[in-house]
Design a protein around this motif. Sequence first.
Motif, PDB file in Angstrom:
ATOM      1  N   ILE A 169     -58.627 -20.706  22.031  1.00 11.04           N
ATOM      2  CA  ILE A 169     -60.008 -20.265  22.170  1.00 11.04           C
ATOM      3  C   ILE A 169     -60.975 -21.443  22.052  1.00 11.04           C
ATOM      4  O   ILE A 169     -61.884 -21.594  22.859  1.00 11.04           O
ATOM      5  N   ASN A 170     -60.784 -22.283  21.042  1.00  5.17           N
ATOM      6  CA  ASN A 170     -61.747 -23.356  20.784  1.00  5.17           C
ATOM      7  C   ASN A 170     -61.059 -24.535  20.100  1.00  5.17           C
ATOM      8  O   ASN A 170     -60.889 -24.549  18.883  1.00  5.17           O
ATOM      9  N   CYS A 193     -52.356 -17.856  13.591  1.00  4.20           N
ATOM     10  CA  CYS A 193     -53.816 -17.817  13.733  1.00  4.20           C
ATOM     11  C   CYS A 193     -54.319 -19.114  14.346  1.00  4.20           C
ATOM     12  O   CYS A 193     -55.214 -19.110  15.193  1.00  4.20           O
ATOM     13  N   LEU A 194     -53.736 -20.221  13.908  1.00  5.44           N
ATOM     14  CA  LEU A 194     -54.179 -21.523  14.399  1.00  5.44           C
ATOM     15  C   LEU A 194     -53.826 -21.700  15.877  1.00  5.44           C
ATOM     16  O   LEU A 194     -54.590 -22.291  16.638  1.00  5.44           O
ATOM     17  N   ARG A 241     -53.643 -19.241  18.045  1.00  3.37           N
ATOM     18  CA  ARG A 241     -54.624 -18.427  18.781  1.00  3.37           C
ATOM     19  C   ARG A 241     -55.962 -19.145  18.865  1.00  3.37           C
ATOM     20  O   ARG A 241     -56.599 -19.182  19.922  1.00  3.37           O
ATOM     21  N   ALA A 242     -56.387 -19.739  17.735  1.00  4.48           N
ATOM     22  CA  ALA A 242     -57.668 -20.446  17.729  1.00  4.48           C
ATOM     23  C   ALA A 242     -57.640 -21.623  18.698  1.00  4.48           C
ATOM     24  O   ALA A 242     -58.638 -21.920  19.360  1.00  4.48           O
ATOM     25  N   ALA A 293     -62.097 -27.619  19.692  1.00  7.73           N
ATOM     26  CA  ALA A 293     -62.966 -28.430  18.831  1.00  7.73           C
ATOM     27  C   ALA A 293     -62.996 -27.855  17.420  1.00  7.73           C
ATOM     28  O   ALA A 293     -62.951 -28.593  16.434  1.00  7.73           O
ATOM     29  N   MET A 294     -63.044 -26.523  17.332  1.00  9.26           N
ATOM     30  CA  MET A 294     -63.077 -25.865  16.033  1.00  9.26           C
ATOM     31  C   MET A 294     -61.783 -26.127  15.266  1.00  9.26           C
ATOM     32  O   MET A 294     -61.807 -26.424  14.079  1.00  9.26           O
ATOM     33  N   GLN A 326     -49.977 -20.140  10.711  1.00  6.02           N
ATOM     34  CA  GLN A 326     -49.655 -20.913  11.911  1.00  6.02           C
ATOM     35  C   GLN A 326     -50.097 -20.176  13.171  1.00  6.02           C
ATOM     36  O   GLN A 326     -50.692 -20.753  14.064  1.00  6.02           O
ATOM     37  N   LYS A 362     -59.674 -28.618  15.568  1.00  2.15           N
ATOM     38  CA  LYS A 362     -59.625 -30.018  15.124  1.00  2.15           C
ATOM     39  C   LYS A 362     -60.529 -30.231  13.923  1.00  2.15           C
ATOM     40  O   LYS A 362     -60.158 -30.896  12.964  1.00  2.15           O
ATOM     41  N   ALA A 363     -61.731 -29.650  13.980  1.00  2.00           N
ATOM     42  CA  ALA A 363     -62.681 -29.811  12.880  1.00  2.00           C
ATOM     43  C   ALA A 363     -62.146 -29.178  11.599  1.00  2.00           C
ATOM     44  O   ALA A 363     -62.526 -29.568  10.504  1.00  2.00           O
ATOM     45  N   GLN A 364     -61.262 -28.195  11.742  1.00  5.17           N
ATOM     46  CA  GLN A 364     -60.696 -27.547  10.550  1.00  5.17           C
ATOM     47  C   GLN A 364     -59.332 -28.141  10.198  1.00  5.17           C
ATOM     48  O   GLN A 364     -58.543 -27.530   9.477  1.00  5.17           O
ATOM     49  N   GLY A 365     -59.046 -29.324  10.747  1.00  7.44           N
ATOM     50  CA  GLY A 365     -57.843 -30.041  10.344  1.00  7.44           C
ATOM     51  C   GLY A 365     -56.570 -29.566  11.012  1.00  7.44           C
ATOM     52  O   GLY A 365     -55.485 -29.859  10.536  1.00  7.44           O
ATOM     53  N   GLY A 366     -56.690 -28.831  12.112  1.00 11.20           N
ATOM     54  CA  GLY A 366     -55.495 -28.360  12.816  1.00 11.20           C
ATOM     55  C   GLY A 366     -55.106 -29.339  13.916  1.00 11.20           C
ATOM     56  O   GLY A 366     -55.969 -29.901  14.581  1.00 11.20           O
ATOM     57  N   ASN A 367     -53.797 -29.516  14.111  1.00 14.01           N
ATOM     58  CA  ASN A 367     -53.306 -30.406  15.155  1.00 14.01           C
ATOM     59  C   ASN A 367     -53.107 -29.583  16.429  1.00 14.01           C
ATOM     60  O   ASN A 367     -52.115 -28.872  16.575  1.00 14.01           O
TER      61      ASN A 367
END
Lengths: 264, 322
Positions: free
Chosen positions: B178-179, B171-172, B174-175, B181-182, B169, B184-189
Motif C-alpha cells: 500500500i505505502n 501486516c508489514l 500488506r503495508a 514510504a510508510m 510480518q 520504511k519510515a516505520q523501520g520495515g525492510n
Amino acid sequence: MLVLKDVCKTFNRGSANEKVALQGVNLNVQDGDFITVIGGNGAGKSTMLNMISGAFPLDSGLIKIGGENVTNQPEHIRAKRIGRVFQDPMKGTAGDMWIEENLAIAMRRGKKRGLKWGVTKEERELYKKLLAPFDLGLEDRLQTKVSLLSGGQRQALTLLMATIQKPDLLLLDEHTAALDPKTAAKVLAMTDELIKENKLTAIMVTHNMKDAIKYGNRLIMMMNGKIIYDVSGEEKSNLKVSDLLKKFEISTGEEFANDRMMLV
Amino acid sequence: MELLASIMKNLPDAISLGLVWGIMAIGVYITFKVLDIADMTVDGTFALGGCMVAATVAAGWNPVLSSLLAILCGMVAGFVTGILHTKLKIPAILAGILTMLSLYSVNLMILGGKSNIGMSQFGEQSVETIPDKIAALFGISAKVTNVSIGLILAIVIIMGLYWFFGTEQGCLIRATGINEAMVKAQGGNTDSMKIVGLIIANGFVALSGALVAQIQRYGDVGMGTGTIVIGLASIIIGEVIFGTKGSFKIRIASVFFGSIIYRVIIAVVLLLGFNPNNLKLLTAVLVIAALSVPVVREHISEKKRINANMKKYEEVDTNVGA
C-alpha cells in the motif's frame, strides 16, 4: 545527539537538470533541542531531512546520530531511532489498512516483527487512550480504514505513529503545510505538546516564520543549500518576523520576494 | 435441457479443477492485490510444479514428497524474481518474465529433454498420484477425491492466509503493497517483504501446478502458458460477485469461488461447441472486459455530470439573454 559534517548533495549530477541541494551543511544538535528550519523554496530544507533519515544517499560528508556513524546506514535501519511526519498526509500512513493496524506497525518500530498476532487487545486499549487527547473521535474508530480520514486526521495519526515508540529524533517536514489553517494550528499545537511531554529532540521544517519563532528553542535559516543563520536561547525567543526578513535581505542582497514565505 | 444435464454432469470436475487452480489464483492474489506487483513468474512456476511432479512421480517417488519438492522449487523461483526486482532493481514485470523464460529451459531439463511426461495409471509403468492414494485409502471415487482434496486445501489455505496476514510480518507485507514510504519510515525492510511475498505466492502456484499435473496425469512444459491471466480472471470474477469491501477472509474465499465459476464458464462454452483452441483468447477477452467495466462506467457518469452541468449554464445564459 545529531551531527552533520560538511554534508553535500547534488541531484541529477552531470545532466541539464543538475540541482545543487546541499553544499556543506554543518549542524550539531543537542539532546532535547527543538529546531525550526526556515528558508525559501529549494533552500535544501527537505533535502537535509531526507539525508538525515536516509531516504537518499549523500554525496559527501558525515552524519552521526547518538555518536554512531549512520552515513551509510539504510533508511529502514535508521528508522529505529527516527520518527518522521511528511508534508503529504497520504505518505505517513497505509490508507487501505485500519487505524489500529497502522498504529500497531508503528508500535513495533525498531523491534523484531515475528508471527505473533499483529494487534493485541492490550494495545487497543493503549491506542484508545493515546488517541483520545487529539479530540478527533479517532479513539472510537480503531477499525476504520485510514483512507476514510481527512488530511488533518491522517496527519494527527502519523504524528502519533512517529512518537508512539519514543524516537531519538523527530523529523517534521512541513507537516502542516497541506492542511487548512485551523487544522494546521491544531496539529502544530499537538506536535509541541508531544515534544515537550516526551522531551523529544526534533527538527521541524516550516514555511511560516511566526511558527518558526513561536515554537522550539533554536531556529536555523537555510539558503542555497547552506545554513546561513543559526540562533537559539534568548536571542531566538526575542526574534521578530521583521528581523528574519532583514537577515534574509542581508544574506541575499535583495528584497525578500518569496511569496510562500510572505504568508506569515 | 440436455445442456443443463451435461453441465450438471461436469460440475464436480469444474469444482475440483476450480479449487485446485484456485490455489494458483491465490498466489496471483498475493502478488497482484496484496503486494501490487504483476508477477509474470507464475506462468513458469505453474509448469515447474507440474513438470517436477511428473518427472519424479514417473521415476517412482512418493507423490507427497514430489509435491513438497515442487512447492520448494516454486518458492526458489519466487525468490529469484524477488532478488532480480529488489536488489538488481529490474522492473517487477521484466524480472518475472526473465525468471519465467529461464524456467522454460529448466522445465525441459527436469523432463529430460522431452516436452511432457505422463504418470500412467495402468500397465507395467503404473504409478500412484496423491489422488490415487487418497482414493484407495478411503475407497472413494476419483471425482469425490478430487473435490475433497480441493475443498480441504482451500479451507486450510484460507485459514492459514487469514492468520498469516494478521501477524506482525503479514501486516508489514500488506503495508508494503500500500505505502512503501510508510513501511520504511516505520523501520520495515520493504525489499524483504516483497521477496517473502513472492516466495509464498510462487509456492502456492507450484503446488497448484503439481496437483493439476497429478489430476490430468501428465506434466507438460507448456502447461503454464497464460496462467497469470487465468489467475486474474478468477480474482476479478470473485470481485464482481463478492465485491471488494469484504474482510480479508471473504476476499480470499472469493478468489476460490471466482476460480470455480471460471471453470464452469469454460465447461459451458466447450459444451456449446466452442473450439478449445480459442480458450485463451476467450480468457483474455474476459479479463479485458472485467478490467474495462469500471473505466467505462466512470467515463459515462463523468459525461453525464458534465452534460447536466452544461445544461444548467445554458439555461442561465438564455435567461440573461431574455
